[in-house]
Design a protein around this motif. Sequence first.
Motif, PDB file in Angstrom:
ATOM      1  N   UNK A 200     -28.291  -8.444  25.349  1.00 18.83           N
ATOM      2  CA  UNK A 200     -28.666  -8.344  26.772  1.00 18.83           C
ATOM      3  C   UNK A 200     -29.484  -9.431  27.179  1.00 18.83           C
ATOM      4  N   UNK A 201     -30.253 -10.115  26.244  1.00 18.13           N
ATOM      5  CA  UNK A 201     -31.243 -11.114  26.544  1.00 18.13           C
ATOM      6  C   UNK A 201     -30.807 -12.508  26.077  1.00 18.13           C
ATOM      7  N   UNK A 202     -29.459 -12.678  25.517  1.00 14.75           N
ATOM      8  CA  UNK A 202     -29.390 -13.781  24.933  1.00 14.75           C
ATOM      9  C   UNK A 202     -29.103 -14.941  25.942  1.00 14.75           C
ATOM     10  N   UNK A 203     -29.527 -16.035  25.550  1.00 12.83           N
ATOM     11  CA  UNK A 203     -29.346 -17.229  26.327  1.00 12.83           C
ATOM     12  C   UNK A 203     -30.062 -17.472  27.605  1.00 12.83           C
ATOM     13  N   UNK A 204     -31.122 -16.363  27.956  1.00 11.60           N
ATOM     14  CA  UNK A 204     -31.861 -16.359  29.176  1.00 11.60           C
ATOM     15  C   UNK A 204     -33.210 -15.967  28.668  1.00 11.60           C
ATOM     16  N   UNK A 236     -36.546 -15.691  36.274  1.00 18.79           N
ATOM     17  CA  UNK A 236     -35.842 -16.698  36.986  1.00 18.79           C
ATOM     18  C   UNK A 236     -34.631 -16.913  36.780  1.00 18.79           C
ATOM     19  N   UNK A 237     -33.967 -16.387  35.576  1.00 19.99           N
ATOM     20  CA  UNK A 237     -32.856 -16.325  35.214  1.00 19.99           C
ATOM     21  C   UNK A 237     -31.890 -15.347  35.674  1.00 19.99           C
ATOM     22  N   UNK A 238     -32.362 -14.386  36.424  1.00 20.08           N
ATOM     23  CA  UNK A 238     -31.574 -13.390  36.761  1.00 20.08           C
ATOM     24  C   UNK A 238     -31.861 -13.392  38.654  1.00 20.08           C
ATOM     25  N   UNK A 239     -30.540 -12.900  39.263  1.00 22.37           N
ATOM     26  CA  UNK A 239     -30.481 -13.228  40.684  1.00 22.37           C
ATOM     27  C   UNK A 239     -30.100 -11.511  41.185  1.00 22.37           C
ATOM     28  N   UNK A 240     -29.531 -10.911  40.274  1.00 18.83           N
ATOM     29  CA  UNK A 240     -29.146  -9.509  40.232  1.00 18.83           C
ATOM     30  C   UNK A 240     -29.050  -8.872  39.174  1.00 18.83           C
ATOM     31  N   UNK A 241     -28.907  -7.444  39.012  1.00 10.38           N
ATOM     32  CA  UNK A 241     -28.782  -6.819  37.724  1.00 10.38           C
ATOM     33  C   UNK A 241     -27.545  -7.477  36.788  1.00 10.38           C
ATOM     34  N   UNK A 242     -26.571  -7.793  37.403  1.00  9.29           N
ATOM     35  CA  UNK A 242     -25.376  -8.485  36.601  1.00  9.29           C
ATOM     36  C   UNK A 242     -25.008  -9.862  36.716  1.00  9.29           C
ATOM     37  N   UNK A 243     -26.087 -10.543  37.528  1.00 10.19           N
ATOM     38  CA  UNK A 243     -25.862 -11.893  37.720  1.00 10.19           C
ATOM     39  C   UNK A 243     -26.997 -12.869  36.812  1.00 10.19           C
ATOM     40  N   UNK A 244     -26.552 -13.269  35.736  1.00  7.06           N
ATOM     41  CA  UNK A 244     -27.556 -13.874  34.847  1.00  7.06           C
ATOM     42  C   UNK A 244     -27.119 -15.299  34.466  1.00  7.06           C
ATOM     43  N   UNK A 245     -28.251 -16.135  34.513  1.00  6.37           N
ATOM     44  CA  UNK A 245     -27.801 -17.326  34.039  1.00  6.37           C
ATOM     45  C   UNK A 245     -28.211 -17.607  32.505  1.00  6.37           C
ATOM     46  N   UNK A 246     -27.198 -17.917  31.730  1.00  9.45           N
ATOM     47  CA  UNK A 246     -27.319 -18.011  30.528  1.00  9.45           C
ATOM     48  C   UNK A 246     -27.235 -19.336  29.946  1.00  9.45           C
ATOM     49  N   UNK A 247     -28.213 -19.776  29.084  1.00  8.11           N
ATOM     50  CA  UNK A 247     -27.614 -21.169  28.440  1.00  8.11           C
ATOM     51  C   UNK A 247     -26.717 -21.082  27.518  1.00  8.11           C
ATOM     52  N   UNK A 248     -25.827 -22.138  27.381  1.00  8.81           N
ATOM     53  CA  UNK A 248     -24.722 -22.027  26.540  1.00  8.81           C
ATOM     54  C   UNK A 248     -25.209 -22.107  24.988  1.00  8.81           C
TER      55      UNK A 248
END
Length: 248
Positions: A200-204, A236-248
């Motif tokens: 759930x928290x991978x990459x962010x 900061x990496x979350x805009x909505x529940x299902x909109x997450x910025x994750x690093x590669x």
Amino acid sequence: MIEKPVAVVTGASSGIGAETVRLLSERGFQVFMGARRIERLQALAQKYGGIPIALDVSSTESVRQFTQELPDSVQVLVNNAGGALGLEPIVNFDENQWVEMYQSNVLGLARMSKALYPRLLTRPNPVSHVFNIGSVASFEVYPGGAGYTACKHAVRAISETMRLEWLGKPIRVTEIDPGFVETEFSLVRFGGDIARASSVYAGMEPLTATDIAETILWSIERPPHVNIDCMVVRPLDQARIDKIHRQA
């Protein structure tokens, strides 16, 4: 002798609840902590002080017994107990899981608020404060989350109704709506599946329990005429529940 202000924290055995116990204890509150895992509460009490009492908010009798152990006056109530179970679509929903979520997130919050209302009104200093821990799921939805989001939408409805019904009373009501917070939340939701919970928290970089506990303390320390109705706190990496910025 100056009496310490009294705070009550439910779901205090881990995560946001445990961090709230720590910060309030450090700020001079006498903290009564409730949860089902009494051994964890006892460990917290040894570290930070406070009084551990077994509590299952889904049981009216447990709430009654817990309340009997409290002093006559309570300044802060943190309704933190609750959580999510499952991630199935509506056509496959598990009725037992939904009932359990409603019992803890919704009815448990209502039970505690009803039971402590007279104590919150007794000698407020100068105001008492109720915190309802919601979620961004209080106003957003996502596939597979109908049971949990319905519960947290209900938390928002209760918080708003409290403000209407208690208008003119010396009780502030604040709803805290966190985004992703890395606690045991996902581990419980996925039945102890560590790999799935970690993904759930991978990459962010998620929020921490301390981040949320600090918002509770900050709200308490506002001037008594100021009420923080609702605070949305996301990483900061979350805009909505299902909109997450994750690093590669």
